[in-house]
Design an enzyme around this catalytic site. Structure first.
Site, PDB file in Angstrom:
ATOM      1  N   LYS A  72      49.618  24.130  26.663  1.00 23.89           N
ATOM      2  CA  LYS A  72      49.786  24.947  27.874  1.00 23.89           C
ATOM      3  C   LYS A  72      49.189  26.334  27.617  1.00 23.89           C
ATOM      4  O   LYS A  72      49.349  26.884  26.512  1.00 23.89           O
ATOM      5  CB  LYS A  72      51.283  25.047  28.196  1.00 23.89           C
ATOM      6  CG  LYS A  72      51.603  25.730  29.518  1.00 23.89           C
ATOM      7  CD  LYS A  72      53.096  25.604  29.819  1.00 23.89           C
ATOM      8  CE  LYS A  72      53.471  26.223  31.143  1.00 23.89           C
ATOM      9  NZ  LYS A  72      54.914  26.077  31.454  1.00 23.89           N
ATOM     10  N   SER A 147      56.003  24.161  35.852  1.00 27.94           N
ATOM     11  CA  SER A 147      54.733  24.857  35.722  1.00 27.94           C
ATOM     12  C   SER A 147      53.800  24.230  34.693  1.00 27.94           C
ATOM     13  O   SER A 147      52.615  24.562  34.687  1.00 27.94           O
ATOM     14  CB  SER A 147      54.997  26.328  35.356  1.00 27.94           C
ATOM     15  OG  SER A 147      55.634  26.421  34.090  1.00 27.94           O
ATOM     16  N   SER A 171      60.186  23.408  33.709  1.00 33.43           N
ATOM     17  CA  SER A 171      58.725  23.265  33.714  1.00 33.43           C
ATOM     18  C   SER A 171      58.124  22.190  32.819  1.00 33.43           C
ATOM     19  O   SER A 171      56.945  21.884  32.941  1.00 33.43           O
ATOM     20  CB  SER A 171      58.081  24.602  33.384  1.00 33.43           C
ATOM     21  OG  SER A 171      58.068  25.372  34.552  1.00 33.43           O
TER      22      SER A 171
HETATM   23  N1  GLN Z   1      60.005  26.436  38.651  1.00 31.64           N
HETATM   24  C1  GLN Z   1      60.834  27.345  37.893  1.00 31.64           C
HETATM   25  C2  GLN Z   1      60.375  28.748  38.159  1.00 31.64           C
HETATM   26  O1  GLN Z   1      59.492  28.891  38.946  1.00 31.64           O
HETATM   27  C3  GLN Z   1      60.775  27.012  36.446  1.00 31.64           C
HETATM   28  C4  GLN Z   1      59.607  27.540  35.747  1.00 31.64           C
HETATM   29  C5  GLN Z   1      59.565  27.185  34.282  1.00 31.64           C
HETATM   30  O2  GLN Z   1      60.379  26.410  33.794  1.00 31.64           O
HETATM   31  N2  GLN Z   1      58.633  27.808  33.582  1.00 31.64           N
HETATM   32  O3  GLN Z   1      60.887  29.694  37.629  1.00 31.64           O
END
Ligand code: GLN
Length: 454
Positions: A72, A147, A171
């Site tokens: 990532k 994400s 994510s």
């Molecule tokens: N979708 C969640 C957010 O927008 C989780 C993001 C993540 O786990 N990096 O904060």
């Protein structure tokens, strides 16, 4: 092919590291144009594979010799672009390896490239990347989730042996669920965060995405453990938890909190039905027990998660002032990142901190305690990973609905416990993930349980 099997083949020189890496690079070259999962290829991957082949010849190669992985773009890999899929860091080339990368390179795994993601990991759909949306290889007209969109899509598209993602509120598990692969979010502190560009440092954790639970376990066992560079990382105590007894699985009762304020509820009957059927099947087969459990604060997750996320993100991004790294973040970022910076700045103000941030921390404690108590009765909890199917591109989604995608995943981050998403079937041809949670530190036990769900 299972990772263990491939490793064995490479070690016996039935398959060279170079061949393995070249095959993946070719696949990426052919298909990434359609998927947009990978932002940058490691230009030295083939050369590095040749060196690993030499090591294999000399009998001194590591445990992951010749295995290719995708990272990532918020995890530092020395010499590669680590831009968090943001214009802010567009040309930022990492000057060091994150601790997880060091550990994997020491075992002679090879970085294939850097993955697409939601900008600064602040998203759940993969749509907020400054470099285009990631497509879902398992449902091509739909979001891949996020994400860690590119990491999950890379595994699903066959671009790598495994991928690394980060999970702050879901994510890793969310895109794993939408793309039909496995994603492990370890206990908070189980894996060093050193070298991860944080979204919310008290919730972030790095973990693997792969094609099987066993593959995830193999990677987790290499990256876990204490790191002096991450003060909250945990010394790993080998636990002998096994599944050779009657495991008690708790399934949260739904319908207990009907009057949800949001426009979509986490009670999508079809998804829950699929998940329950699967749990029943596995429980019967293994002679395990299922019990309904009441999680009173299931609906508190999102309200607790976001104030913490906003405040910590705001504070963490103050270093992106345009002097040392890239551009000033407020001038170069997308809408969602800006929303969190402005929101975080507002609720960090002295007059509001007590009302929102400290209150959220209190609620986090309540959630932690509720899970601790639940794990005295049930060894694992099972539920959907995501309570709805991924939307189609271009579909207008409110911010609340976007945030609600993570209703069932943020809980594990708030409670600091491990969670895994395993594929559970499909609805209208779209993958659905089943999430299993265990108590803090019981990551290996969780993996053992998850194997029975494959
Ligand atoms: N979708 C969640 C957010 O927008 C989780 C993001 C993540 O786990 N990096 O904060």
């Amino acid at each position: 092919m299972a990772l263990k099997e491939k490793i064995y083949k490479i070690k016996r020189r039935e398959l060279s590291a170079e061949r393995n890496i070249r095959d993946f690079l070719k696949k990426i070259q052919d298909d990434n144009i359609r998927i947009n999962a990978v932002l940058h290829i490691n230009p030295d991957a083939v050369e590095q594979a040749r060196i690993v082949d030499e090591k294999i010849k000399n009998g001194c190669a590591g445990k992951l010799a010749g295995i290719g992985f995708i990272v990532k773009s918020n995890i530092n890999v020395k010499g590669l672009i680590c831009n968090c899929a943001s214009r802010t860091l567009e040309n930022y080339r990492a000057t060091y390896d994150a601790s997880v990368i060091k550990k994997l390179l020491k075992e002679d795994a090879i970085v294939l490239g850097m993955a697409n993601m939601d900008e600064f990991a602040a998203g759940g759909s993969g749509e907020s990347s400054a470099f285009g949306i990631t497509k879902n290889p398992a449902a091509i007209d739909r979001i891949a989730g996020g994400s860690s969109s590119g990491s999950a899509a890379s595994v699903a598209a066959g671009f790598c042996d495994f991928a690394l993602g980060s999970d702050t509120g879901g994510s890793i598990r969310n895109p794993a669920s939408h793309c039909g692969v496995i994603g492990l979010k370890p206990s908070y502190g189980a894996v060093s965060r050193y070298g991860l560009i944080d979204l919310s440092m008290s919730l972030d954790v790095i973990g693997p995405l792969a094609n099987s639970v066993e593959d995830c376990e193999l990677i987790f066992d290499i990256i876990k453990g204490k790191d002096e560079r991450d003060a909250v990382s945990m010394e790993w105590i080998a636990n002998n938890d096994s599944t050779n007894h009657q495991v008690v699985i708790g399934i949260p009762e739904i319908g207990a909190n009907k009057e949800k304020a949001s426009s979509f509820s986490y009670e999508n009957e079809e998804i829950w039905e699929l998940v329950k059927q699967k749990v029943k099947l596995v429980a019967n087969k293994n002679k395990w027990k299922i019990e309904e459990c009441r999680l009173k604060h299931l609906d508190l997750g999102i309200q607790t998660y976001y104030p913490i996320n906003y405040v910590e993100f705001f504070s963490g991004t103050r270093k992106f002032d345009g002097r040392k790294y890239g551009y000033k973040i407020e001038d170069s970022c997308g809408e969602e990142v800006l929303r969190r910076i402005l929101g975080g700045r507002e609720i960090s103000k002295a007059e509001f901190a007590g009302k929102y941030y400290r209150r959220a921390l209190k609620a986090k404690k309540i959630i932690e305690k509720e899970f601790e108590e639940a794990f005295e009765k049930y060894e694992v909890l099972a539920m959907p990973t995501v309570p709805r199917l991924p939307h189609k591109f271009g579909e207008q989604i409110s911010i609340e609905d976007m945030y609600n995608y993570d209703t069932l995943t943020v809980l594990a981050n708030l409670a600091e416990i491990p969670g895994i998403s395993v594929p559970c079937g499909k609805i209208n041809g779209i993958p659905v993930g089943l999430q299993i949670l265990a108590k803090k530190g019981a990551d290996n036990f969780l993996l053992e349980v998850a194997k029975r769900f494959e």
